[in-house]
Design a protein around this motif. Structure first.
Motif, PDB file in Angstrom:
ATOM      1  N   ILE A 136       0.888  -1.163   0.000  1.00 44.52           N
ATOM      2  CA  ILE A 136       0.000   0.000   0.000  1.00 44.52           C
ATOM      3  C   ILE A 136       0.927   1.213   0.000  1.00 44.52           C
ATOM      4  N   LYS A 137       0.910   1.956  -1.101  1.00 47.36           N
ATOM      5  CA  LYS A 137       1.910   2.993  -1.358  1.00 47.36           C
ATOM      6  C   LYS A 137       1.588   4.296  -0.596  1.00 47.36           C
ATOM      7  N   PRO A 138       2.578   5.209  -0.545  1.00 46.55           N
ATOM      8  CA  PRO A 138       2.397   6.431   0.254  1.00 46.55           C
ATOM      9  C   PRO A 138       1.155   7.257  -0.084  1.00 46.55           C
ATOM     10  N   GLU A 152      14.876  -3.543 -10.869  1.00 48.85           N
ATOM     11  CA  GLU A 152      14.631  -3.961 -12.264  1.00 48.85           C
ATOM     12  C   GLU A 152      14.250  -2.769 -13.160  1.00 48.85           C
ATOM     13  N   HIS A 153      13.837  -1.650 -12.542  1.00 50.05           N
ATOM     14  CA  HIS A 153      13.452  -0.466 -13.322  1.00 50.05           C
ATOM     15  C   HIS A 153      14.559   0.593 -13.365  1.00 50.05           C
ATOM     16  N   LYS A 154      15.757   0.230 -12.910  1.00 52.65           N
ATOM     17  CA  LYS A 154      16.853   1.195 -12.754  1.00 52.65           C
ATOM     18  C   LYS A 154      17.149   2.006 -14.011  1.00 52.65           C
ATOM     19  N   GLU A 155      17.009   1.366 -15.170  1.00 51.64           N
ATOM     20  CA  GLU A 155      17.345   2.070 -16.421  1.00 51.64           C
ATOM     21  C   GLU A 155      16.146   2.808 -17.017  1.00 51.64           C
ATOM     22  N   ARG A 156      14.974   2.666 -16.419  1.00 54.32           N
ATOM     23  CA  ARG A 156      13.779   3.314 -16.983  1.00 54.32           C
ATOM     24  C   ARG A 156      13.786   4.812 -16.631  1.00 54.32           C
ATOM     25  N   PRO A 157      13.217   5.639 -17.525  1.00 56.79           N
ATOM     26  CA  PRO A 157      13.258   7.092 -17.285  1.00 56.79           C
ATOM     27  C   PRO A 157      12.520   7.528 -16.010  1.00 56.79           C
ATOM     28  N   GLU A 189      11.915   9.351 -10.250  1.00 57.73           N
ATOM     29  CA  GLU A 189      10.631   9.837  -9.705  1.00 57.73           C
ATOM     30  C   GLU A 189       9.969   8.776  -8.840  1.00 57.73           C
ATOM     31  N   LEU A 190      10.082   7.519  -9.267  1.00 60.12           N
ATOM     32  CA  LEU A 190       9.473   6.414  -8.508  1.00 60.12           C
ATOM     33  C   LEU A 190      10.119   6.307  -7.126  1.00 60.12           C
ATOM     34  N   VAL A 191      11.446   6.382  -7.088  1.00 53.73           N
ATOM     35  CA  VAL A 191      12.154   6.310  -5.805  1.00 53.73           C
ATOM     36  C   VAL A 191      11.774   7.513  -4.933  1.00 53.73           C
ATOM     37  N   ILE A 235      -8.762  -1.433  -7.380  1.00 49.30           N
ATOM     38  CA  ILE A 235      -8.158  -0.589  -6.328  1.00 49.30           C
ATOM     39  C   ILE A 235      -7.604   0.697  -6.928  1.00 49.30           C
ATOM     40  N   ARG A 236      -6.876   0.572  -8.038  1.00 44.55           N
ATOM     41  CA  ARG A 236      -6.295   1.790  -8.633  1.00 44.55           C
ATOM     42  C   ARG A 236      -7.371   2.691  -9.243  1.00 44.55           C
ATOM     43  N   GLY A 237      -8.373   2.083  -9.856  1.00 44.94           N
ATOM     44  CA  GLY A 237      -9.461   2.867 -10.431  1.00 44.94           C
ATOM     45  C   GLY A 237     -10.221   3.636  -9.371  1.00 44.94           C
ATOM     46  N   ASP A 257       0.494  11.416 -11.424  1.00 42.88           N
ATOM     47  CA  ASP A 257       1.827  10.821 -11.305  1.00 42.88           C
ATOM     48  C   ASP A 257       1.656   9.302 -11.291  1.00 42.88           C
ATOM     49  N   LEU A 258       2.220   8.643 -12.307  1.00 47.30           N
ATOM     50  CA  LEU A 258       2.052   7.183 -12.414  1.00 47.30           C
ATOM     51  C   LEU A 258       2.641   6.413 -11.235  1.00 47.30           C
ATOM     52  N   SER A 259       3.588   7.044 -10.531  1.00 45.72           N
ATOM     53  CA  SER A 259       4.161   6.366  -9.362  1.00 45.72           C
ATOM     54  C   SER A 259       3.123   6.257  -8.246  1.00 45.72           C
ATOM     55  N   ALA A 260       2.202   7.231  -8.213  1.00 49.94           N
ATOM     56  CA  ALA A 260       1.191   7.287  -7.158  1.00 49.94           C
ATOM     57  C   ALA A 260      -0.039   6.491  -7.599  1.00 49.94           C
ATOM     58  N   ALA A 265      -1.425   3.860  -5.794  1.00 46.21           N
ATOM     59  CA  ALA A 265      -2.080   3.238  -4.623  1.00 46.21           C
ATOM     60  C   ALA A 265      -1.439   1.934  -4.143  1.00 46.21           C
ATOM     61  N   VAL A 266      -1.156   1.027  -5.071  1.00 46.57           N
ATOM     62  CA  VAL A 266      -0.635  -0.284  -4.659  1.00 46.57           C
ATOM     63  C   VAL A 266       0.394  -0.809  -5.662  1.00 46.57           C
ATOM     64  N   HIS A 267       1.283  -1.635  -5.145  1.00 45.23           N
ATOM     65  CA  HIS A 267       2.168  -2.448  -5.976  1.00 45.23           C
ATOM     66  C   HIS A 267       1.745  -3.894  -5.778  1.00 45.23           C
ATOM     67  N   GLY A 268       1.954  -4.731  -6.776  1.00 43.14           N
ATOM     68  CA  GLY A 268       1.693  -6.163  -6.612  1.00 43.14           C
ATOM     69  C   GLY A 268       2.676  -6.970  -7.430  1.00 43.14           C
ATOM     70  N   SER A 269       3.186  -8.060  -6.877  1.00 44.05           N
ATOM     71  CA  SER A 269       4.136  -8.920  -7.597  1.00 44.05           C
ATOM     72  C   SER A 269       3.506  -9.408  -8.893  1.00 44.05           C
TER      73      SER A 269
HETATM   74  P1  CMP Z   1       4.410  -0.740  -9.522  1.00 50.03           P
HETATM   75  O1  CMP Z   1       3.464  -1.875  -9.661  1.00 50.03           O
HETATM   76  O2  CMP Z   1       4.781  -0.310  -8.153  1.00 50.03           O
HETATM   77  O3  CMP Z   1       5.760  -1.111 -10.316  1.00 50.03           O
HETATM   78  C1  CMP Z   1       6.625  -0.122 -10.829  1.00 50.03           C
HETATM   79  C2  CMP Z   1       6.039   1.244 -10.725  1.00 50.03           C
HETATM   80  O4  CMP Z   1       6.622   2.248 -11.517  1.00 50.03           O
HETATM   81  C3  CMP Z   1       4.599   1.209 -11.200  1.00 50.03           C
HETATM   82  O5  CMP Z   1       3.794   0.508 -10.284  1.00 50.03           O
HETATM   83  C4  CMP Z   1       4.283   2.693 -11.305  1.00 50.03           C
HETATM   84  O6  CMP Z   1       3.813   3.237 -10.092  1.00 50.03           O
HETATM   85  C5  CMP Z   1       5.668   3.312 -11.561  1.00 50.03           C
HETATM   86  N1  CMP Z   1       5.757   4.023 -12.837  1.00 50.03           N
HETATM   87  C6  CMP Z   1       6.024   5.325 -12.962  1.00 50.03           C
HETATM   88  N2  CMP Z   1       6.044   5.684 -14.251  1.00 50.03           N
HETATM   89  C7  CMP Z   1       5.776   4.563 -14.974  1.00 50.03           C
HETATM   90  C8  CMP Z   1       5.652   4.284 -16.369  1.00 50.03           C
HETATM   91  N3  CMP Z   1       5.828   5.223 -17.290  1.00 50.03           N
HETATM   92  N4  CMP Z   1       5.378   3.013 -16.738  1.00 50.03           N
HETATM   93  C9  CMP Z   1       5.225   2.040 -15.796  1.00 50.03           C
HETATM   94  N5  CMP Z   1       5.337   2.253 -14.457  1.00 50.03           N
HETATM   95  C10 CMP Z   1       5.605   3.500 -14.057  1.00 50.03           C
END
Ligand code: CMP
Length: 142
Positions: free
Chosen positions: A10-12, A53-58, A62-64, A103-105, A113-116, A118-122
């Motif tokens: 459950i995200k911030p 795993e997302h280290k190289e993504r743009p 912002e996610l961190v 949940i996200r809807g 902000d796509l980082s926000a 609500a939840v992460h899931g494996s």
């Molecule tokens: P999460 O399931 O926590 O896994 C990686 C997270 O990166 C994702 O949910 C999003 O919150 C975040 N994120 C931010 N920007 C993007 C993007 N452009 N594409 C995918 N995930 C993103």
């Protein structure tokens, strides 16, 4: 049906909105048990390791930044096909594309902000094992 465990966070943003209880109720209504849960303050190092795993993504920086902006609640869900069941409950990664009733809807809108989201899931059994052991020790899961 395979009994599985999966990691949810459950995200911030959801913690700040005060919807922890409503999100947990969604899991339980779907037949998933909360096997473990804790409050965690991630820092740049732990958030970066978790999302390595997302280290190289743009969006990595912002996610961190977002994940260290407040406490989050990692939890372990257990039940039949828990990994897929949780992903269905969460809805699309982009909350603007997540259906109402997910949940996200329901809890990550309006979304700027796509980082926000609500939840992460494996997303797989392999990720679930890694992510569960990232936050929880064997004794916490016993
Ligand atoms: P999460 O399931 O926590 O896994 C990686 C997270 O990166 C994702 O949910 C999003 O919150 C975040 N994120 C931010 N920007 C993007 C993007 N452009 N594409 C995918 N995930 C993103």
């Amino acid at each position: 049906m395979t009994n599985q465990r999966t990691l949810s966070i459950i995200k911030p943003d959801a913690v700040k909105k005060g919807v922890i209880g409503q999100i947990l109720a969604r899991f339980e209504a779907k037949g998933l048990k909360v096997a473990a849960i804790k409050k965690v303050y991630l820092n740049a190092q732990t958030a970066g390791e978790f999302y390595a795993e997302h280290k190289e993504r743009p969006f990595f920086g912002e996610l961190v930044d977002f994940m260290v902006s407040g406490p989050c609640y990692p939890l372990v869900l257990e039940g039949p096909n828990a990994i897929m069941a949780n992903r269905e409950l969460m809805g699309a990664t982009n909350p603007t594309k997540a259906e109402a009733g997910t949940i996200r809807g329901d809890f990550a809108m309006p979304c700027t902000d796509l980082s926000a989201n609500a939840v992460h899931g494996s997303d797989s059994e392999e990720s679930a094992n890694r992510e569960i052991s990232f936050f929880f020790s064997a004794s916490e899961l016993a």
